[in-house]
Design an enzyme around this catalytic site. Structure first.
Site, PDB file in Angstrom:
ATOM      1  N   LYS A 192       2.857  -8.092 -67.647  1.00 44.91           N
ATOM      2  CA  LYS A 192       3.409  -8.226 -69.003  1.00 44.91           C
ATOM      3  C   LYS A 192       4.849  -7.713 -68.936  1.00 44.91           C
ATOM      4  O   LYS A 192       5.070  -6.552 -68.564  1.00 44.91           O
ATOM      5  CB  LYS A 192       2.625  -7.374 -69.999  1.00 44.91           C
ATOM      6  CG  LYS A 192       1.166  -7.741 -70.064  1.00 44.91           C
ATOM      7  CD  LYS A 192       0.691  -7.988 -71.447  1.00 44.91           C
ATOM      8  CE  LYS A 192      -0.653  -8.704 -71.480  1.00 44.91           C
ATOM      9  NZ  LYS A 192      -1.215  -9.204 -70.237  1.00 44.91           N
TER      10      LYS A 192
ATOM     11  N   ARG B 101       1.755 -21.496 -66.616  1.00 48.47           N
ATOM     12  CA  ARG B 101       0.414 -21.417 -67.216  1.00 48.47           C
ATOM     13  C   ARG B 101       0.564 -21.868 -68.670  1.00 48.47           C
ATOM     14  O   ARG B 101       1.447 -21.381 -69.375  1.00 48.47           O
ATOM     15  CB  ARG B 101      -0.112 -19.994 -67.179  1.00 48.47           C
ATOM     16  CG  ARG B 101      -1.444 -19.837 -67.927  1.00 48.47           C
ATOM     17  CD  ARG B 101      -1.756 -18.363 -68.210  1.00 48.47           C
ATOM     18  NE  ARG B 101      -1.917 -17.585 -67.027  1.00 48.47           N
ATOM     19  CZ  ARG B 101      -1.621 -16.274 -66.955  1.00 48.47           C
ATOM     20  NH1 ARG B 101      -1.154 -15.644 -68.016  1.00 48.47           N
ATOM     21  NH2 ARG B 101      -1.791 -15.618 -65.839  1.00 48.47           N
TER      22      ARG B 101
ATOM     23  N   ASP C 176       3.339 -13.016 -67.760  1.00 49.92           N
ATOM     24  CA  ASP C 176       2.597 -13.374 -68.973  1.00 49.92           C
ATOM     25  C   ASP C 176       3.567 -13.557 -70.138  1.00 49.92           C
ATOM     26  O   ASP C 176       4.686 -13.035 -70.119  1.00 49.92           O
ATOM     27  CB  ASP C 176       1.624 -12.238 -69.354  1.00 49.92           C
ATOM     28  CG  ASP C 176       0.403 -12.173 -68.439  1.00 49.92           C
ATOM     29  OD1 ASP C 176       0.119 -13.137 -67.715  1.00 49.92           O
ATOM     30  OD2 ASP C 176      -0.281 -11.124 -68.463  1.00 49.92           O
ATOM     31  N   MET C 177       3.121 -14.267 -71.173  1.00 53.94           N
ATOM     32  CA  MET C 177       3.955 -14.402 -72.367  1.00 53.94           C
ATOM     33  C   MET C 177       3.354 -13.553 -73.487  1.00 53.94           C
ATOM     34  O   MET C 177       2.162 -13.639 -73.763  1.00 53.94           O
ATOM     35  CB  MET C 177       4.036 -15.868 -72.796  1.00 53.94           C
ATOM     36  CG  MET C 177       5.019 -16.110 -73.921  1.00 53.94           C
ATOM     37  SD  MET C 177       6.722 -15.609 -73.517  1.00 53.94           S
ATOM     38  CE  MET C 177       7.282 -16.995 -72.518  1.00 53.94           C
TER      39      MET C 177
ATOM     40  N   THR D 112      -7.751 -22.090 -70.292  1.00 56.31           N
ATOM     41  CA  THR D 112      -8.517 -22.287 -71.528  1.00 56.31           C
ATOM     42  C   THR D 112     -10.018 -22.173 -71.257  1.00 56.31           C
ATOM     43  O   THR D 112     -10.469 -22.389 -70.129  1.00 56.31           O
ATOM     44  CB  THR D 112      -8.220 -23.678 -72.142  1.00 56.31           C
ATOM     45  OG1 THR D 112      -8.906 -23.799 -73.391  1.00 56.31           O
ATOM     46  CG2 THR D 112      -8.647 -24.825 -71.239  1.00 56.31           C
ATOM     47  N   HIS D 113     -10.763 -21.856 -72.337  1.00 53.37           N
ATOM     48  CA  HIS D 113     -12.229 -21.909 -72.276  1.00 53.37           C
ATOM     49  C   HIS D 113     -12.732 -22.963 -73.258  1.00 53.37           C
ATOM     50  O   HIS D 113     -13.908 -23.002 -73.585  1.00 53.37           O
ATOM     51  CB  HIS D 113     -12.845 -20.557 -72.655  1.00 53.37           C
ATOM     52  CG  HIS D 113     -12.093 -19.399 -72.102  1.00 53.37           C
ATOM     53  ND1 HIS D 113     -11.083 -18.775 -72.778  1.00 53.37           N
ATOM     54  CD2 HIS D 113     -12.186 -18.784 -70.899  1.00 53.37           C
ATOM     55  CE1 HIS D 113     -10.574 -17.806 -72.022  1.00 53.37           C
ATOM     56  NE2 HIS D 113     -11.226 -17.799 -70.885  1.00 53.37           N
TER      57      HIS D 113
ATOM     58  N   ARG E 117      -5.638  -4.316 -78.511  1.00 52.27           N
ATOM     59  CA  ARG E 117      -5.634  -5.782 -78.514  1.00 52.27           C
ATOM     60  C   ARG E 117      -6.552  -6.327 -79.587  1.00 52.27           C
ATOM     61  O   ARG E 117      -6.244  -7.321 -80.237  1.00 52.27           O
ATOM     62  CB  ARG E 117      -6.055  -6.335 -77.135  1.00 52.27           C
ATOM     63  CG  ARG E 117      -5.095  -6.044 -76.026  1.00 52.27           C
ATOM     64  CD  ARG E 117      -3.703  -6.576 -76.300  1.00 52.27           C
ATOM     65  NE  ARG E 117      -3.668  -8.024 -76.429  1.00 52.27           N
ATOM     66  CZ  ARG E 117      -3.563  -8.877 -75.426  1.00 52.27           C
ATOM     67  NH1 ARG E 117      -3.429  -8.426 -74.205  1.00 52.27           N
ATOM     68  NH2 ARG E 117      -3.564 -10.183 -75.617  1.00 52.27           N
TER      69      ARG E 117
ATOM     70  N   GLN F 202       3.088 -21.076 -74.636  1.00 54.80           N
ATOM     71  CA  GLN F 202       1.983 -21.052 -75.604  1.00 54.80           C
ATOM     72  C   GLN F 202       1.992 -22.315 -76.478  1.00 54.80           C
ATOM     73  O   GLN F 202       3.013 -22.643 -77.097  1.00 54.80           O
ATOM     74  CB  GLN F 202       2.129 -19.813 -76.487  1.00 54.80           C
ATOM     75  CG  GLN F 202       1.982 -18.510 -75.721  1.00 54.80           C
ATOM     76  CD  GLN F 202       2.741 -17.363 -76.353  1.00 54.80           C
ATOM     77  OE1 GLN F 202       3.831 -17.549 -76.894  1.00 54.80           O
ATOM     78  NE2 GLN F 202       2.206 -16.153 -76.267  1.00 54.80           N
TER      79      GLN F 202
ATOM     80  N   LYS G 152      -3.203 -21.342 -75.308  1.00 56.92           N
ATOM     81  CA  LYS G 152      -2.997 -21.601 -76.742  1.00 56.92           C
ATOM     82  C   LYS G 152      -2.072 -20.544 -77.343  1.00 56.92           C
ATOM     83  O   LYS G 152      -1.262 -20.837 -78.205  1.00 56.92           O
ATOM     84  CB  LYS G 152      -4.342 -21.561 -77.480  1.00 56.92           C
ATOM     85  CG  LYS G 152      -5.206 -22.782 -77.227  1.00 56.92           C
ATOM     86  CD  LYS G 152      -6.490 -22.694 -78.050  1.00 56.92           C
ATOM     87  CE  LYS G 152      -7.380 -23.897 -77.785  1.00 56.92           C
ATOM     88  NZ  LYS G 152      -8.710 -23.741 -78.429  1.00 56.92           N
TER      89      LYS G 152
END
Ligand SMILES: Cc1cc2nc3c(=O)[nH]c(=O)nc-3n(C[C@H](O)[C@H](O)[C@H](O)COP(=O)(O)OP(=O)(O)OC[C@H]3O[C@@H](n4cnc5c(N)ncnc54)[C@H](O)[C@@H]3O)c2cc1C
Length: 300
Positions: free
Chosen positions: A91, A175, A125-126, A217-218, A280, A154, A178
């Site tokens: 991060k 990557r 990471d974003m 994604t899941h 989080r 994203q 969403k």
């Protein structure tokens, strides 16, 4: 879903730490680097690669970013010596982006240099939209000197297609997810299907221009639409991979592997797991809803 998530967050302070730990066990590898490496090894036996993420609280001082950088350097060394297949995800604020962008860049350059020596890779990471421009600017500067660095875009952000236009000439490794933070409707799509359509538009734009895409994604609909796209573009396996979070969507994960695609699992670990998890959950109560539902559906 949001109601359930908010209810879970409201009652979280009443839940004993031990119980939060029990629930988090599926989503977090443990407290130590040994735990992280053991998890990566187990995933390797299932045919998955991994990305190790060291959990941390918000950093407020430069020295804290140096400690985190050192921990990531240790992780890179252990990945190499133990022979497991994993890169690292960081991060940018944990390395100092909102304290001093130059400090963050210096920290990242030392990680990228070490990673390159062992043929490894670093994913940035974003985070929330306040960090997007600074993160992409940082990424562009690093990409000029390193091939082993990737970033995240994203699908819920309305700006993302424009970002792709400016990034794709760099043959980026991106990557697509969403997006997990709560953003205002002025800058972010809110409609579920609109976010999915934006997601697929972004994946197609990047794959069609020769970039590598991590399809994170899941969501079964997105996975199936990605399968169709991969067939249509006749893509070979080294152009993309699927990515999932540890402990989420295990059945879908197995289906993707069985269908012959690559799978990378995001593996968070670290001593700060409790404060990290609760922070989080408070940032985005929808996750709390997911976790709660997943936890009870697995066990019912
Ligand atoms: C490998 C990886 C890396 C990521 N990196 C980033 C990043 O850098 N920046 C960022 O903003 N976001 C990141 N995310 C999070 C992402 O933006 C989404 O918030 C998250 O993946 C949920 O979106 P989905 O596509 O899985 O669809 P959803 O429709 O939200 O989820 C599909 C189903 O998956 C399950 N599920 C999804 N998420 C969770 C969860 N956390 N816990 C339990 N169950 C869950 C639920 O059952 C849900 O019904 C990442 C996600 C993955 C998989």
């Amino acid at each position: 879903m949001n109601l359930l998530g908010r209810a879970v967050v409201t009652f979280l302070p009443l839940v004993p730490r031990r119980v939060v730990g029990y629930i988090s066990r599926s989503y977090i590898a443990g407290e130590t680097l040994d735990d992280g490496i053991a998890q990566v090894r187990a995933l390797g036996e299932e045919g998955c690669t991994a990305s190790l993420d060291i959990l941390g609280e918000e950093v407020k001082r430069a020295e804290e970013t140096e400690v985190i950088t050192r921990h990531y350097l240790e992780a890179l060394a252990r990945i190499r010596s133990s022979g497991v297949v994993s890169n690292i995800s960081i991060k940018p604020t944990a390395l100092g982006l909102n304290l001093d962008p130059d400090l963050c860049e210096t920290n990242l350059r030392s990680l990228l240099t070490r990673a390159r020596e062992s043929g490894n890779f670093v994913r940035i990471d974003m985070e929330d939209s306040g960090m997007t421009t600074a993160t992409l600017d940082l990424y562009r500067r690093l990409r000029a000197d390193f091939d082993n660095v990737g970033v995240v875009l994203q699908a819920y952000l309305k700006r993302s297609m424009e970002d792709i236009e400016t990034l794709k000439a760099l043959k980026v490794n991106v990557r697509i997810c969403k997006g997990i933070y709560i953003e205002s409707p002025e800058i972010a799509w809110k409609d579920r299907q609109r976010i999915r359509d934006s997601y697929m538009e972004m994946v197609e734009a990047l794959l069609s221009s020769g970039c590598f895409v991590g399809i994170a994604t899941h969501d079964r609909q997105l996975v199936e639409r990605s399968f169709d796209l991969i067939d249509r573009l006749k893509l070979v396996q080294d152009r993309y991979e699927f990515q999932m979070l540890l402990g989420v969507g295990s059945a879908l994960r197995r289906e993707i592997i069985t269908a012959g695609h690559r799978m990378r699992v995001y593996v968070p670990f670290g001593a700060d797991w409790y404060s990290y998890s609760t922070r989080r959950l408070k940032e985005n109560p929808a996750i709390a809803g997911h976790v709660f539902r997943d936890f009870f559906s697995i066990r019912s």
